[in-house]
Design an enzyme around this catalytic site. Structure first.
Site, PDB file in Angstrom:
ATOM      1  N   GLU A 156     -21.817  -3.218  19.322  1.00 53.05           N
ATOM      2  CA  GLU A 156     -21.227  -3.240  17.969  1.00 53.05           C
ATOM      3  C   GLU A 156     -21.131  -1.891  17.260  1.00 53.05           C
ATOM      4  OE1 GLU A 156     -23.595  -6.158  15.881  1.00 53.05           O
ATOM      5  OE2 GLU A 156     -22.843  -7.818  17.079  1.00 53.05           O
ATOM      6  N   GLU A 182     -21.267 -14.081  24.145  1.00 57.01           N
ATOM      7  CA  GLU A 182     -21.998 -14.811  23.091  1.00 57.01           C
ATOM      8  C   GLU A 182     -21.167 -15.966  22.545  1.00 57.01           C
ATOM      9  OE1 GLU A 182     -23.602 -12.154  20.107  1.00 57.01           O
ATOM     10  OE2 GLU A 182     -24.022 -10.575  21.556  1.00 57.01           O
TER      11      GLU A 182
HETATM   12  C1  HAH Z   1     -24.394 -10.859  17.484  1.00 56.60           C
HETATM   13  N1  HAH Z   1     -23.790 -10.219  16.349  1.00 56.60           N
HETATM   14  C2  HAH Z   1     -25.458  -9.984  18.161  1.00 56.60           C
HETATM   15  O1  HAH Z   1     -24.901  -9.278  19.254  1.00 56.60           O
HETATM   16  C3  HAH Z   1     -26.630 -10.806  18.680  1.00 56.60           C
HETATM   17  O2  HAH Z   1     -27.602  -9.917  19.182  1.00 56.60           O
HETATM   18  C4  HAH Z   1     -27.220 -11.655  17.592  1.00 56.60           C
HETATM   19  O3  HAH Z   1     -28.338 -12.398  18.094  1.00 56.60           O
HETATM   20  C5  HAH Z   1     -26.179 -12.548  17.065  1.00 56.60           C
HETATM   21  C6  HAH Z   1     -24.892 -12.152  17.036  1.00 56.60           C
HETATM   22  C7  HAH Z   1     -22.659 -10.917  15.813  1.00 56.60           C
HETATM   23  C8  HAH Z   1     -22.245 -10.561  14.437  1.00 56.60           C
HETATM   24  C9  HAH Z   1     -21.203 -11.260  13.872  1.00 56.60           C
HETATM   25  O4  HAH Z   1     -20.584 -12.224  14.559  1.00 56.60           O
HETATM   26  C10 HAH Z   1     -20.757 -10.948  12.575  1.00 56.60           C
HETATM   27  C11 HAH Z   1     -21.398  -9.958  11.835  1.00 56.60           C
HETATM   28  C12 HAH Z   1     -22.438  -9.297  12.392  1.00 56.60           C
HETATM   29  C13 HAH Z   1     -22.863  -9.593  13.685  1.00 56.60           C
END
Ligand code: HAH
Length: 339
Positions: free
Chosen positions: A139, A246
């Site tokens: 990210e 994910e």
């Molecule tokens: C993910 N971010 C991460 O990669 C993971 O490590 C965490 O457990 C959950 C989600 C997703 C995310 C999003 O969809 C929107 C804003 C910020 C982060």
């Protein structure tokens, strides 16, 4: 479960997809107990939801804690599952000490890179030969506007080269494991193009990167199938492997903040089924470039979406329900004729 599916024989999800891609689930210490039967039966890959993040593995400098992560690896080994490592360098769930030098001031560039190297070496080295792929960098792309990279302490202190350094250190620690860049909102054209240009520049510089992780936190309406297809083609054009890392399909649109539901509505479940069916049909078409599809959980009794983006609001994003029984969407993704 609907009447018409009541007596159908359930085939293992990962066996149905054997000729397509491995099927993964994010797990934690709670779900490997509560959902162990379901996990063993339907999944042949796992990702630690939190237990391999920086704050879990190295909460204090040089004090590594591998207890839970080791247990997850053991669970995978006992059940012939692959492991995806998640994640080495991220702006979240990384302890403050990482970025601090003497007297509470910011760490120098040299110090931060040395810490990054120690962390990656220790973690990737420990699981050498046991973790098939790693989300090395998570990210770092800014969601909107012209700015490419998200502002973070990694970026502020090291500059943009922190990204390639992470891949280089990981490759040194285990030359066999496959190294991924992972991000969300990956199928929206605006962010997709920024992710594409970052990854392309890494490939052109000869940085050891082998794949792009599409997080795939989707909902009933977005992203559109066309956008998903375009994203897959765009990233695949770089010659890299793709993983859906994910996957979940929220029953709420992102802006929808309603909190009144104790159960998903029939309409939501129907839409979700159709969405899962169409998506997996699309994913099967791209089996030559997609080698793993991981859900960010396994069944509706546990999902991070029950705390995000609305705290304490239940969500039902998977193809197995709260009792671990197949939902209509399970039949939707397993009923197909192989080509
Ligand atoms: C993910 N971010 C991460 O990669 C993971 O490590 C965490 O457990 C959950 C989600 C997703 C995310 C999003 O969809 C929107 C804003 C910020 C982060």
């Amino acid at each position: 479960m609907t009447e018409k599916n009541a007596n159908r024989a359930i085939r293992r999800l990962h066996e149905v997809y054997r000729d397509y891609f491995t099927i993964g689930a994010a797990v934690n210490a709670y779900t490997v107990k509560q959902q162990q039967e379901l996990l063993r039966t339907h999944f042949n890959s796992i990702t630690a939801e939190n237990d391999m993040k920086f704050e879990s593995l190295q909460p204090k400098e040089n004090q590594f804690n591998f207890e839970t992560a080791d247990k997850l690896i053991e669970f995978a080994e006992q059940n012939d599952m692959q492991v995806r490592g998640h994640t080495l360098v991220w702006h979240n769930q990384t302890p403050d000490w990482v970025f601090l030098g003497e007297n509470e001031e910011l760490a120098s560039k040299e110090l931060l890179l040395a810490r990054m190297k120690t962390h990656i070496n220790t973690v990737v080295g420990r699981y050498k030969g046991k973790i098939a792929s790693w989300d090395v960098v998570n990210e770092v792309i800014e969601d909107h506007g012209d700015t490419l990279l998200r502002s973070s302490k990694w970026l502020d202190i090291v500059g943009p080269e922190f990204i390639e350094k992470a891949f280089e250190y990981a490759h040194e620690a285990d030359p066999e494991t496959r190294l991924f860049y992972n991000d969300y909102n990956e199928s929206f054209p605006e962010k997709r193009e920024k992710i594409y240009s970052l990854v392309k520049s890494l490939v052109q510089k000869g940085v050891p990167i082998h794949g792009v992780g599409l997080q795939a936190h989707w909902n009933l309406h977005t992203p559109s199938l066309d956008h998903i297809k375009e994203a897959i083609e765009r990233y695949a054009s770089l010659g890299l492997t793709l993983h859906l890392t994910e996957l979940d399909i929220s029953v709420f649109d992102f802006e929808d903040k309603r909190t009144d539901l104790l159960q998903p509505t029939e309409e939501m479940l129907e839409k979700q089924n159709k969405r899962y069916e169409q998506m997996f049909s699309l994913l099967r078409e791209y089996k030559d470039v997609i080698s793993n599809v991981t859900f960010w959980g396994a069944a509706d009794d546990y999902t991070w979406l029950s705390d995000f983006p609305v705290r304490g609001r239940k969500n039902w994003p998977f193809v197995f329900d709260e009792d671990h029984n197949p939902k209509t969407s399970f039949w939707g993704i397993t009923d197909f004729k192989s080509k």
